[in-house]
Design a protein around this motif. Structure first.
Motif, PDB file in Angstrom:
ATOM      1  N   ALA A  78       0.801  -1.225   0.000  1.00  0.00           N
ATOM      2  CA  ALA A  78       0.000   0.000   0.000  1.00  0.00           C
ATOM      3  C   ALA A  78       0.834   1.275   0.000  1.00  0.00           C
ATOM      4  CB  ALA A  78      -0.944   0.003   1.203  1.00  0.00           C
ATOM      5  N   SER A  79       2.128   1.178   0.310  1.00  0.00           N
ATOM      6  CA  SER A  79       2.958   2.391   0.367  1.00  0.00           C
ATOM      7  C   SER A  79       3.033   3.077  -0.990  1.00  0.00           C
ATOM      8  CB  SER A  79       4.368   2.034   0.853  1.00  0.00           C
ATOM      9  OG  SER A  79       4.926   0.994   0.062  1.00  0.00           O
ATOM     10  N   GLY A  80       2.949   2.322  -2.071  1.00  0.00           N
ATOM     11  CA  GLY A  80       3.003   2.912  -3.404  1.00  0.00           C
ATOM     12  C   GLY A  80       1.810   3.792  -3.692  1.00  0.00           C
ATOM     13  N   SER A  81       0.612   3.323  -3.346  1.00  0.00           N
ATOM     14  CA  SER A  81      -0.590   4.120  -3.582  1.00  0.00           C
ATOM     15  C   SER A  81      -0.585   5.383  -2.721  1.00  0.00           C
ATOM     16  CB  SER A  81      -1.846   3.279  -3.287  1.00  0.00           C
ATOM     17  OG  SER A  81      -1.884   2.879  -1.935  1.00  0.00           O
ATOM     18  N   SER A  82       0.078   5.351  -1.572  1.00  0.00           N
ATOM     19  CA  SER A  82       0.170   6.539  -0.717  1.00  0.00           C
ATOM     20  C   SER A  82       0.945   7.651  -1.414  1.00  0.00           C
ATOM     21  CB  SER A  82       0.862   6.185   0.605  1.00  0.00           C
ATOM     22  OG  SER A  82       0.133   5.202   1.308  1.00  0.00           O
ATOM     23  N   ILE A  83       2.048   7.302  -2.067  1.00  0.00           N
ATOM     24  CA  ILE A  83       2.846   8.292  -2.785  1.00  0.00           C
ATOM     25  C   ILE A  83       2.091   8.802  -4.001  1.00  0.00           C
ATOM     26  CG2 ILE A  83       4.952   8.575  -4.163  1.00  0.00           C
ATOM     27  CD1 ILE A  83       6.322   6.706  -2.143  1.00  0.00           C
ATOM     28  N   ILE A 229      19.234   9.447 -10.174  1.00  0.00           N
ATOM     29  CA  ILE A 229      17.907  10.049 -10.057  1.00  0.00           C
ATOM     30  C   ILE A 229      17.920  11.235  -9.098  1.00  0.00           C
ATOM     31  CG2 ILE A 229      15.497   9.618  -9.441  1.00  0.00           C
ATOM     32  CD1 ILE A 229      15.996   6.659 -10.107  1.00  0.00           C
ATOM     33  N   GLY A 230      18.552  11.079  -7.946  1.00  0.00           N
ATOM     34  CA  GLY A 230      18.573  12.146  -6.960  1.00  0.00           C
ATOM     35  C   GLY A 230      17.172  12.534  -6.527  1.00  0.00           C
ATOM     36  N   PHE A 231      16.880  13.844  -6.524  1.00  0.00           N
ATOM     37  CA  PHE A 231      15.559  14.346  -6.132  1.00  0.00           C
ATOM     38  C   PHE A 231      14.713  14.736  -7.355  1.00  0.00           C
ATOM     39  CE2 PHE A 231      17.620  14.587  -2.072  1.00  0.00           C
ATOM     40  CZ  PHE A 231      16.604  14.440  -1.138  1.00  0.00           C
ATOM     41  N   ARG A 232      15.037  14.169  -8.513  1.00  0.00           N
ATOM     42  CA  ARG A 232      14.340  14.513  -9.735  1.00  0.00           C
ATOM     43  C   ARG A 232      12.829  14.295  -9.610  1.00  0.00           C
ATOM     44  NH1 ARG A 232      15.409  10.362 -14.095  1.00  0.00           N
ATOM     45  NH2 ARG A 232      17.566  10.946 -13.648  1.00  0.00           N
ATOM     46  N   ASN A 233      12.430  13.209  -8.982  1.00  0.00           N
ATOM     47  CA  ASN A 233      11.003  12.878  -8.880  1.00  0.00           C
ATOM     48  C   ASN A 233      10.262  13.753  -7.870  1.00  0.00           C
ATOM     49  OD1 ASN A 233      11.044  10.792 -10.808  1.00  0.00           O
ATOM     50  ND2 ASN A 233      11.854   9.343  -9.290  1.00  0.00           N
ATOM     51  N   TRP A 234      10.980  14.621  -7.178  1.00  0.00           N
ATOM     52  CA  TRP A 234      10.334  15.555  -6.250  1.00  0.00           C
ATOM     53  C   TRP A 234      10.021  16.892  -6.940  1.00  0.00           C
ATOM     54  CZ3 TRP A 234      10.703  15.624  -0.414  1.00  0.00           C
ATOM     55  CH2 TRP A 234      10.780  14.314   0.097  1.00  0.00           C
ATOM     56  N   THR A 235      10.396  17.011  -8.200  1.00  0.00           N
ATOM     57  CA  THR A 235      10.180  18.275  -8.918  1.00  0.00           C
ATOM     58  C   THR A 235       9.195  18.135 -10.071  1.00  0.00           C
ATOM     59  OG1 THR A 235      12.076  17.835 -10.376  1.00  0.00           O
ATOM     60  CG2 THR A 235      12.498  19.054  -8.333  1.00  0.00           C
ATOM     61  N   ILE A 236       8.664  16.931 -10.306  1.00  0.00           N
ATOM     62  CA  ILE A 236       7.722  16.736 -11.400  1.00  0.00           C
ATOM     63  C   ILE A 236       6.322  17.126 -10.954  1.00  0.00           C
ATOM     64  CG2 ILE A 236       9.121  14.864 -12.368  1.00  0.00           C
ATOM     65  CD1 ILE A 236       7.169  12.867 -11.167  1.00  0.00           C
ATOM     66  N   ILE A 305      10.763   6.217  -7.525  1.00  0.00           N
ATOM     67  CA  ILE A 305       9.605   6.003  -8.408  1.00  0.00           C
ATOM     68  C   ILE A 305       8.774   7.283  -8.476  1.00  0.00           C
ATOM     69  CG2 ILE A 305       7.587   4.561  -8.870  1.00  0.00           C
ATOM     70  CD1 ILE A 305       8.835   2.405  -7.138  1.00  0.00           C
ATOM     71  N   PRO A 306       8.498   7.805  -9.671  1.00  0.00           N
ATOM     72  CA  PRO A 306       7.689   9.032  -9.775  1.00  0.00           C
ATOM     73  C   PRO A 306       6.260   8.800  -9.301  1.00  0.00           C
ATOM     74  CG  PRO A 306       8.117   8.093 -11.948  1.00  0.00           C
ATOM     75  CD  PRO A 306       8.969   7.343 -10.977  1.00  0.00           C
ATOM     76  N   ASN A 307       5.642   9.838  -8.717  1.00  0.00           N
ATOM     77  CA  ASN A 307       4.308   9.674  -8.136  1.00  0.00           C
ATOM     78  C   ASN A 307       3.233   9.433  -9.191  1.00  0.00           C
ATOM     79  OD1 ASN A 307       2.598  12.386  -8.607  1.00  0.00           O
ATOM     80  ND2 ASN A 307       4.742  12.922  -8.328  1.00  0.00           N
ATOM     81  N   ASN A 308       3.522   9.746 -10.465  1.00  0.00           N
ATOM     82  CA  ASN A 308       2.544   9.511 -11.522  1.00  0.00           C
ATOM     83  C   ASN A 308       2.733   8.174 -12.231  1.00  0.00           C
ATOM     84  OD1 ASN A 308       4.894  10.062 -12.897  1.00  0.00           O
ATOM     85  ND2 ASN A 308       4.158  11.945 -13.874  1.00  0.00           N
ATOM     86  N   THR A 329       8.957  -4.411  -5.246  1.00  0.00           N
ATOM     87  CA  THR A 329       9.323  -5.231  -6.394  1.00  0.00           C
ATOM     88  C   THR A 329       9.952  -4.376  -7.491  1.00  0.00           C
ATOM     89  OG1 THR A 329       7.468  -6.717  -5.925  1.00  0.00           O
ATOM     90  CG2 THR A 329       8.468  -6.886  -8.098  1.00  0.00           C
ATOM     91  N   LEU A 330       9.360  -3.213  -7.751  1.00  0.00           N
ATOM     92  CA  LEU A 330       9.851  -2.341  -8.812  1.00  0.00           C
ATOM     93  C   LEU A 330      11.287  -1.893  -8.553  1.00  0.00           C
ATOM     94  CD1 LEU A 330       6.685  -0.095  -9.347  1.00  0.00           C
ATOM     95  CD2 LEU A 330       7.473  -1.994 -10.772  1.00  0.00           C
ATOM     96  N   VAL A 331      11.616  -1.620  -7.302  1.00  0.00           N
ATOM     97  CA  VAL A 331      12.974  -1.186  -6.968  1.00  0.00           C
ATOM     98  C   VAL A 331      13.941  -2.369  -6.978  1.00  0.00           C
ATOM     99  CG1 VAL A 331      14.428  -0.191  -5.168  1.00  0.00           C
ATOM    100  CG2 VAL A 331      12.185   0.813  -5.643  1.00  0.00           C
ATOM    101  N   LEU A 332      13.530  -3.473  -6.355  1.00  0.00           N
ATOM    102  CA  LEU A 332      14.434  -4.620  -6.256  1.00  0.00           C
ATOM    103  C   LEU A 332      14.708  -5.260  -7.615  1.00  0.00           C
ATOM    104  CD1 LEU A 332      13.128  -6.347  -2.992  1.00  0.00           C
ATOM    105  CD2 LEU A 332      15.228  -5.044  -3.286  1.00  0.00           C
ATOM    106  N   GLN A 333      13.777  -5.119  -8.565  1.00  0.00           N
ATOM    107  CA  GLN A 333      13.987  -5.691  -9.897  1.00  0.00           C
ATOM    108  C   GLN A 333      15.184  -5.069 -10.599  1.00  0.00           C
ATOM    109  OE1 GLN A 333      10.195  -5.252 -11.855  1.00  0.00           O
ATOM    110  NE2 GLN A 333       9.760  -7.440 -11.735  1.00  0.00           N
TER     111      GLN A 333
END
Length: 555
Positions: A78-83, A229-236, A305-308, A329-333
């Protein structure tokens, strides 16, 4: 060694008419200061050792049980849907606030459980320090919550195995039956068997989270995958916070459900080898576990992982597709090709752990309700191994019936049962915070020296007040997502809150029938049932009026 049982009175005793338990227990006074009832009192019958729970849980068991209650499908799925719902920073804020509430709630529970270790936990504390009716309502709701949870988990386990085995080869109901037998067998053996099972389940879950954090840092830094990636996904778009406070409030509910189960350590304290030392040790580690396992994990997911990402929006369920798109799973893959198989095995262990804990918690809750006179006396019996077999059998029956309700087409009945029980965890937290506030006030009023408590809750009274207020917000916000829809469904809104009127009905019904009242501070019961003689002496010393109090009385 003599073993004694708590003589927590019922809200009424069958004498001439109904008499409240508070007035039934006399409070001795010495020099105007209330003194605890004597352990040698005839009011507390001595039970044989064969009719008592066994203190078989070691420090490592308690430590891992508190971890097992923290790490579950709420984190892995469920943590993914929270983001996706609140953005990376919004989800981080929501989990941090709920985590801080859980921390204060757990320190409150730890203070009570260390001084009065009992398998009844917060249900017993509510009956002693607030109102017997509240203890009854909390106990019934908590029992139902975990009994239904067992049914949910064995159904989820069967679904997870479809990842490897087609239901045409081996039907899901057969898997569920095998898992139910496994859970019952573990709980029949001994409390130490339960502790060992949870210990190794927790080891697997902890290793998974640690590996995920390490891999996530490497992926974000570009060491794995080659993309820094850094903080790239925090600026989209949609980052760092999506939908403002509304998005954060929506995640409050998800985060709250994710943390449910941390309070299990309060029940396990009643069967700990040395609750005076082991419970504080486990409670003190809660903060670091919350920080590491949830806050850091949510932070890593938000970075990588981007929020979108559509995978985050669809994550949260417990099935083949959800596991394949779990943020873990997405990260560990990115580091391990067979990550989906690894996470499938981990999530299977997670649901078995939740079901095993549910069987344990509901069995002990029912047993203590019976011993407190709030359920049929037969459920209070314990065999020579310290297992409440009658309570275990009844819990298994309720769980099996709930499972069959979903299996044979009565899905609506099953869904309503789920809705009734799902809010019980939050209500339990409310009960813990309220009980602790009254516990500390009664302790001081009866001459106890706060500095001599074996474990002291953090930031009293603001800690429990903060937990109480934030938990109230979560309970009242159950229907937030439905309210914000263009055309909210009345049925869905009722489903969100049906557990609340059920709890209120239990409370009001018991209160009206037995005519209970708020327990006066000077009549709150601090007696302990299952400590050894040496511990009883130490316990009484905690209540000797302080030197300053004695000097004041002399003057």
């Amino acid at each position: 060694m003599s073993v004694r049982r708590n003589s927590i009175e019922m809200a009424a005793v069958p004498s001439s008419g109904r008499l409240s338990s508070q007035s039934a227990r006399s409070v001795q006074k010495i020099g105007g200061v209330a003194k605890l009832p004597s352990f040698q009192s005839d009011e507390q019958p001595i039970l044989s050792a064969d009719n008592e729970l066994k203190r078989g849980l070691k420090a490592r068991h308690l430590s891992m049980i508190s971890i097992a209650g923290t790490i579950g499908t709420g984190l892995f799925l469920a943590s993914g849907s929270s983001i996706s719902q609140a953005g990376p920073l919004g989800a981080l804020i929501a989990y941090t606030m709920i985590g801080s509430m859980v921390f204060f709630m757990m320190t409150s529970l730890g203070e009570m459980a260390t001084l009065i270790p009992t398998a009844g936990s917060f249900n017993t504390y509510a009956a002693r320090f607030v109102d017997p009716a509240l203890g009854f309502a909390l106990g019934v709701n908590y029992f139902l919550n975990w009994a239904v949870t067992v049914a949910v988990e064995i159904a989820a386990a069967a679904m997870i195995l479809q990842f490897w085995v087609s239901p045409d080869v081996f039907p899901g109901w057969a898997w569920s039956l095998l898992f139910l037998v496994f859970m019952v067998t573990v709980n029949v053996m001994s409390v130490r068997a339960y502790g060992e099972a949870e210990y190794w389940f927790s080891v697997v879950k902890v290793l998974t989270v640690v590996i995920f954090i390490v891999v996530g840092i490497l992926v974000d830094a570009g060491v794995v995958g080659g993309d820094k990636i850094g903080f790239r996904n925090w600026t989209i778009e949609g980052a760092p916070i999506k939908d403002g406070f509304g998005g954060i409030l929506g995640v409050f509910l998800v985060a709250g459900f994710s943390f449910q189960g941390t309070e299990l350590i309060g029940i396990a304290a009643g069967e700990s080898e040395n609750p005076r030392k082991n419970v504080p040790k486990a409670i003190k580690q809660v903060f670091w576990r919350i920080l590491l396992f949830y806050i850091v994990s949510i932070f890593i997911i938000g970075l990588v992982i981007p929020n979108n990402d559509p995978n985050l929006l669809n994550s949260g369920g417990v099935d083949k597709s959800a596991i394949a798109i779990s943020p873990f799973t997405l990260v560990l893959q990115k580091a391990f090709k067979p990550a989906s198989h690894i996470m499938n095995a981990v999530i299977l262990i997670t649901v078995l752990s939740a079901g095993n804990s549910g069987m344990y918690a509901s069995t002990r809750t029912l047993m203590m309700l019976a011993r407190d006179g709030k359920a049929p006396a037969i459920f209070g019996r314990v065999n020579s191994r310290g297992i409440p077999m009658q309570s275990l059998a009844f819990t298994t029956l309720i769980s099996a019936l709930c499972f069959c309700a979903s299996l044979f087409g009565a899905g609506e009945v099953y869904n309503w049962l789920l809705n009734i029980s799902s809010i019980s965890g939050f209500i339990a937290w409310l009960g813990i915070a309220l009980s602790h506030y009254r516990f500390r006030r009664a302790y001081v009023a009866q001459g106890g020296d706060v500095s001599r408590l074996p474990y002291k809750a953090a930031m009293f009274p603001w800690g429990p007040i903060y937990a109480l207020l934030l938990c109230t917000v979560v309970v009242c916000g159950q229907g937030y997502s439905e309210f914000t829809k263009p055309n909210p469904s009345a049925i869905n809104l009722v489903a969100c809150y049906i557990g609340l009127p059920f709890f209120i009905a239990m409370y009001v019904g018991y209160k009206v029938f037995y005519k209970t009242r708020l327990v006066p501070l000077m009549e709150c019961d601090f007696s302990v049932s299952n400590l050894e003689d040496g511990d009883i002496d130490e316990f009484h010393e905690l209540y000797e009026p302080s030197k300053n109090q004695a000097d004041e009385k002399d003057q």
